[in-house]
Design an enzyme around this catalytic site. Structure first.
Site, PDB file in Angstrom:
ATOM      1  N   LYS A 211       0.859  -1.186   0.000  1.00 27.40           N
ATOM      2  CA  LYS A 211       0.000   0.000   0.000  1.00 27.40           C
ATOM      3  C   LYS A 211       0.887   1.225   0.000  1.00 27.40           C
ATOM      4  O   LYS A 211       2.019   1.178   0.488  1.00 27.40           O
ATOM      5  CB  LYS A 211      -0.900   0.004   1.245  1.00 27.40           C
ATOM      6  CG  LYS A 211      -2.128   0.890   1.135  1.00 27.40           C
ATOM      7  CD  LYS A 211      -3.274   0.224   0.401  1.00 27.40           C
ATOM      8  CE  LYS A 211      -4.402   1.202   0.171  1.00 27.40           C
ATOM      9  NZ  LYS A 211      -5.606   0.547  -0.362  1.00 27.40           N
TER      10      LYS A 211
ATOM     11  N   ASP B  23      -7.061   4.546  -4.544  1.00 26.05           N
ATOM     12  CA  ASP B  23      -7.691   4.392  -3.222  1.00 26.05           C
ATOM     13  C   ASP B  23      -8.296   5.768  -2.932  1.00 26.05           C
ATOM     14  O   ASP B  23      -8.471   6.570  -3.868  1.00 26.05           O
ATOM     15  CB  ASP B  23      -6.664   3.983  -2.153  1.00 26.05           C
ATOM     16  CG  ASP B  23      -7.326   3.582  -0.826  1.00 26.05           C
ATOM     17  OD1 ASP B  23      -7.935   2.509  -0.771  1.00 26.05           O
ATOM     18  OD2 ASP B  23      -7.269   4.365   0.154  1.00 26.05           O
TER      19      ASP B  23
HETATM   20  P1  NDP Z   1     -12.941   8.059  -2.821  1.00 31.33           P
HETATM   21  O1  NDP Z   1     -11.870   9.033  -2.554  1.00 31.33           O
HETATM   22  O2  NDP Z   1     -13.459   7.885  -4.190  1.00 31.33           O
HETATM   23  O3  NDP Z   1     -14.193   8.344  -1.867  1.00 31.33           O
HETATM   24  C1  NDP Z   1     -14.069   8.356  -0.485  1.00 31.33           C
HETATM   25  C2  NDP Z   1     -15.380   8.781   0.116  1.00 31.33           C
HETATM   26  O4  NDP Z   1     -15.328   8.627   1.534  1.00 31.33           O
HETATM   27  C3  NDP Z   1     -15.685  10.252  -0.154  1.00 31.33           C
HETATM   28  O5  NDP Z   1     -17.073  10.439  -0.190  1.00 31.33           O
HETATM   29  C4  NDP Z   1     -15.056  10.919   1.070  1.00 31.33           C
HETATM   30  O6  NDP Z   1     -15.621  12.175   1.364  1.00 31.33           O
HETATM   31  C5  NDP Z   1     -15.379   9.917   2.157  1.00 31.33           C
HETATM   32  N1  NDP Z   1     -14.352   9.995   3.207  1.00 31.33           N
HETATM   33  C6  NDP Z   1     -13.024   9.867   3.046  1.00 31.33           C
HETATM   34  N2  NDP Z   1     -12.388  10.038   4.213  1.00 31.33           N
HETATM   35  C7  NDP Z   1     -13.341  10.307   5.102  1.00 31.33           C
HETATM   36  C8  NDP Z   1     -13.327  10.589   6.479  1.00 31.33           C
HETATM   37  N3  NDP Z   1     -12.166  10.635   7.171  1.00 31.33           N
HETATM   38  N4  NDP Z   1     -14.513  10.773   7.094  1.00 31.33           N
HETATM   39  C9  NDP Z   1     -15.678  10.716   6.388  1.00 31.33           C
HETATM   40  N5  NDP Z   1     -15.745  10.461   5.087  1.00 31.33           N
HETATM   41  C10 NDP Z   1     -14.605  10.270   4.457  1.00 31.33           C
HETATM   42  O7  NDP Z   1     -12.390   6.659  -2.243  1.00 31.33           O
HETATM   43  P2  NDP Z   1     -12.905   5.184  -2.539  1.00 31.33           P
HETATM   44  O8  NDP Z   1     -14.364   5.171  -2.762  1.00 31.33           O
HETATM   45  O9  NDP Z   1     -12.008   4.605  -3.559  1.00 31.33           O
HETATM   46  O10 NDP Z   1     -12.556   4.455  -1.164  1.00 31.33           O
HETATM   47  C11 NDP Z   1     -13.478   4.357  -0.087  1.00 31.33           C
HETATM   48  C12 NDP Z   1     -13.058   3.234   0.839  1.00 31.33           C
HETATM   49  O11 NDP Z   1     -13.029   2.008   0.101  1.00 31.33           O
HETATM   50  C13 NDP Z   1     -11.666   3.373   1.463  1.00 31.33           C
HETATM   51  O12 NDP Z   1     -11.667   2.792   2.748  1.00 31.33           O
HETATM   52  C14 NDP Z   1     -10.796   2.528   0.531  1.00 31.33           C
HETATM   53  O13 NDP Z   1      -9.612   2.079   1.169  1.00 31.33           O
HETATM   54  C15 NDP Z   1     -11.762   1.384   0.247  1.00 31.33           C
HETATM   55  N6  NDP Z   1     -11.448   0.609  -0.940  1.00 31.33           N
HETATM   56  C16 NDP Z   1     -11.395   1.200  -2.179  1.00 31.33           C
HETATM   57  C17 NDP Z   1     -11.134   0.441  -3.293  1.00 31.33           C
HETATM   58  C18 NDP Z   1     -11.164   1.012  -4.663  1.00 31.33           C
HETATM   59  O14 NDP Z   1     -11.088   0.224  -5.625  1.00 31.33           O
HETATM   60  N7  NDP Z   1     -11.308   2.318  -4.845  1.00 31.33           N
HETATM   61  C19 NDP Z   1     -10.831  -1.009  -3.176  1.00 31.33           C
HETATM   62  C20 NDP Z   1     -11.022  -1.544  -1.844  1.00 31.33           C
HETATM   63  C21 NDP Z   1     -11.285  -0.743  -0.784  1.00 31.33           C
HETATM   64  P3  NDP Z   1     -14.805  13.518   0.988  1.00 31.33           P
HETATM   65  O15 NDP Z   1     -14.953  13.659  -0.493  1.00 31.33           O
HETATM   66  O16 NDP Z   1     -15.477  14.576   1.765  1.00 31.33           O
HETATM   67  O17 NDP Z   1     -13.382  13.276   1.407  1.00 31.33           O
END
Ligand code: NDP
Length: 448
Positions: free
Chosen positions: A129, A169
């Site tokens: 990572k 991510d």
């Molecule tokens: P994005 O950046 O596309 O979206 C993240 C979302 O979560 C946004 O809506 C963001 O809001 C919100 N968010 C992020 N940090 C926080 C926080 N500290 N508190 C509240 N809301 C938060 O990321 P992904 O959708 O790609 O990833 C989301 C999760 O899924 C993560 O845990 C990631 O590790 C996991 N994941 C992702 C994969 C992928 O293929 N993308 C694969 C496997 C797991 P804001 O815009 O306000 O920051």
């Protein structure tokens, strides 16, 4: 759950001492060691080979300076990380997180989880990572590009298509991957599958964008069916509104469920008529706006400040898809009180240990992140295969493979839980099944 096995108690103590100040990493290791207790008792050969002592220590950790120039001509400095955790079953593989909360402990917890997740996919991928405390929010495209180029200038010395293949991510989507890929190509003068999540015009895979969210629903559907339930007609609450949340919403809706809430780090929207997904895609994927803008065109929906409140909305199924530790004990208890029957994790480690205890002791069906969100990395693995073949498969082919992989992951978790006397505990099943494959490979390769 509390550890009883003295060998594991001592090992966890060492991990705590050696990684002081990294609570997320210690939380992730504790959860895995607790569920491996029956394996340790049944497999003294793995203990003898020192597999556990080795699996909790990253093979390599790289930290570096990332200097870049902002639009005002001022030099900014961020910190970059790549943790190459375990390469027993394949090249390191795992995403790059760009978020101000990133520090070594976050990257280590994510890298550790990735080892087991990648093993569950059945594809030959080790775990790693990376990331930075850079925040892409509010930055211009030029600033994001200059950051990504600087980040890759150092990272390129440590990665490669057969060595370490990063992906997206939080904060790293198609735009960032494009800038990083371009810089890698320029520095190395080679066009290889060194990153996944690439654009379709330069080696990306169809269905990779959808994969984590779709995969989450494929897994959840299997878990429900195995327990005599279905998604049809269920009310679903999903946190986040990024890549995972958006495509989880899309697939849940296709299965006949109604998604009524989404969020971002500022607040959440509740639309009792069901989320208008095309609008959310426009706001988040195209315009990069905040989720609160949703109510401008949907005045019947509600917007509330703060993230935690989303778990007070009554639902049958909760799918946390934002970030780590977003559901604590209090939120888990409210979910139970409001009749929630299923929690399945799109985000990595979104439930605190106390929240997980609450699910398990109240008979909630619990799909752990390592298994439930493995569809993203699985499809990244399929992107790597296509790059090696110099071919690209259709959306339907990739989606069908993803669906098959998610079914198999559920089956492995279910069977491992049963074999080790913890039927229905898919967290234990995921940890055990993921661990055993990596452990056998580590033992076979000797003390490295
Ligand atoms: P994005 O950046 O596309 O979206 C993240 C979302 O979560 C946004 O809506 C963001 O809001 C919100 N968010 C992020 N940090 C926080 C926080 N500290 N508190 C509240 N809301 C938060 O990321 P992904 O959708 O790609 O990833 C989301 C999760 O899924 C993560 O845990 C990631 O590790 C996991 N994941 C992702 C994969 C992928 O293929 N993308 C694969 C496997 C797991 P804001 O815009 O306000 O920051």
């Amino acid at each position: 759950m509390n550890l009883k096995n003295q060998y594991l108690i001592d090992l966890l103590e060492t991990v705590k001492k050696r990684n002081a100040g990294e609570p997320e990493f210690i939380q992730a290791v504790t959860e895995v060691l607790e569920t491996l207790e029956p394996v340790v008792e049944k497999r003294p050969d793995l203990v003898e080979a020192g597999v556990l002592e080795r699996i909790v220590e990253p093979e390599r950790q790289i930290m570096f300076r990332v200097p870049w120039v902002d639009d005002n001509g001022k030099v900014q400095v961020n910190r970059g990380f790549r943790v190459q955790f375990n390469s027993a079953i394949g090249p390191y593989k795992g995403g790059i997180r760009l978020h101000p909360s990133v520090y070594l402990g976050i990257i280590k917890f994510l890298g550790f989880e990735q080892v087991f997740k990648n093993s569950l996919t059945t594809l030959p991928m080790g775990g790693g990572k990376g990331g930075s405390d850079f925040d892409p929010k509010g930055k211009s495209d030029g600033e994001v590009m200059r950051f990504c180029q600087s980040f890759m200038t150092e990272l390129s010395k440590h990665i490669g298509a057969d060595c370490d293949v990063p992906a997206g991510d939080i904060g790293t989507g198609g735009r960032e991957i494009g800038y990083m890929f371009g810089q890698y190509k320029r520095l190395r003068n080679e066009f290889t599958g060194v990153l996944t999540g690439k654009g379709l015009t330069y080696g990306g895979s169809l269905a990779r964008t959808e994969a984590t969210g779709y995969g989450l629903l494929y897994f959840t559907n299997e878990m429900l069916q195995a327990n005599g339930m279905s998604l049809e007609g269920k009310t679903v609450v999903i946190s986040g509104s990024g890549n995972v949340a958006i495509y989880a919403t899309e697939k849940a809706t296709q299965y006949g469920a109604k998604v009524v809430a989404l969020s971002d780090s500022n607040g959440y929207i509740y639309d009792k008529n069901g989320i208008d997904l095309p609008l959310v895609k426009q706001l988040k994927e195209v315009e990069r706006k905040r989720i609160k803008e949703y109510v401008n065109t949907h005045p019947e929906a509600e917007y509330h400040e703060g993230c935690k409140g989303i778990w007070t909305i009554p639902c049958d199924i909760a799918l946390p898809c934002a970030t780590q530790n977003e559901i604590d004990k209090e939120s888990a208890e409210i979910l139970v009180k409001n009749g929630c029957k299923v929690v399945s994790e799109g985000a990595n480690m979104p439930s605190t240990p106390e929240a997980i205890e609450t699910y398990l002791s109240n008979g909630i069906l619990y799909g752990p992140a390592k298994a439930a969100n493995a569809g993203g990395v699985a499809t990244s693995g399929l992107e790597m295969s296509q790059n090696s073949e110099r071919l690209s498969w259709t959306f339907e082919e990739v989606d069908a493979k993803l669906h098959g992989i998610m079914k198999d992951i559920f089956k492995s978790c279910d069977e491992a839980a049963k074999e080790y006397g913890m039927e229905g505990n898919y967290m234990a099943g995921a940890n055990i099944a993921g661990f055993l494959k990596v452990a056998e490979a580590m033992k076979a390769q000797g003390c490295v």
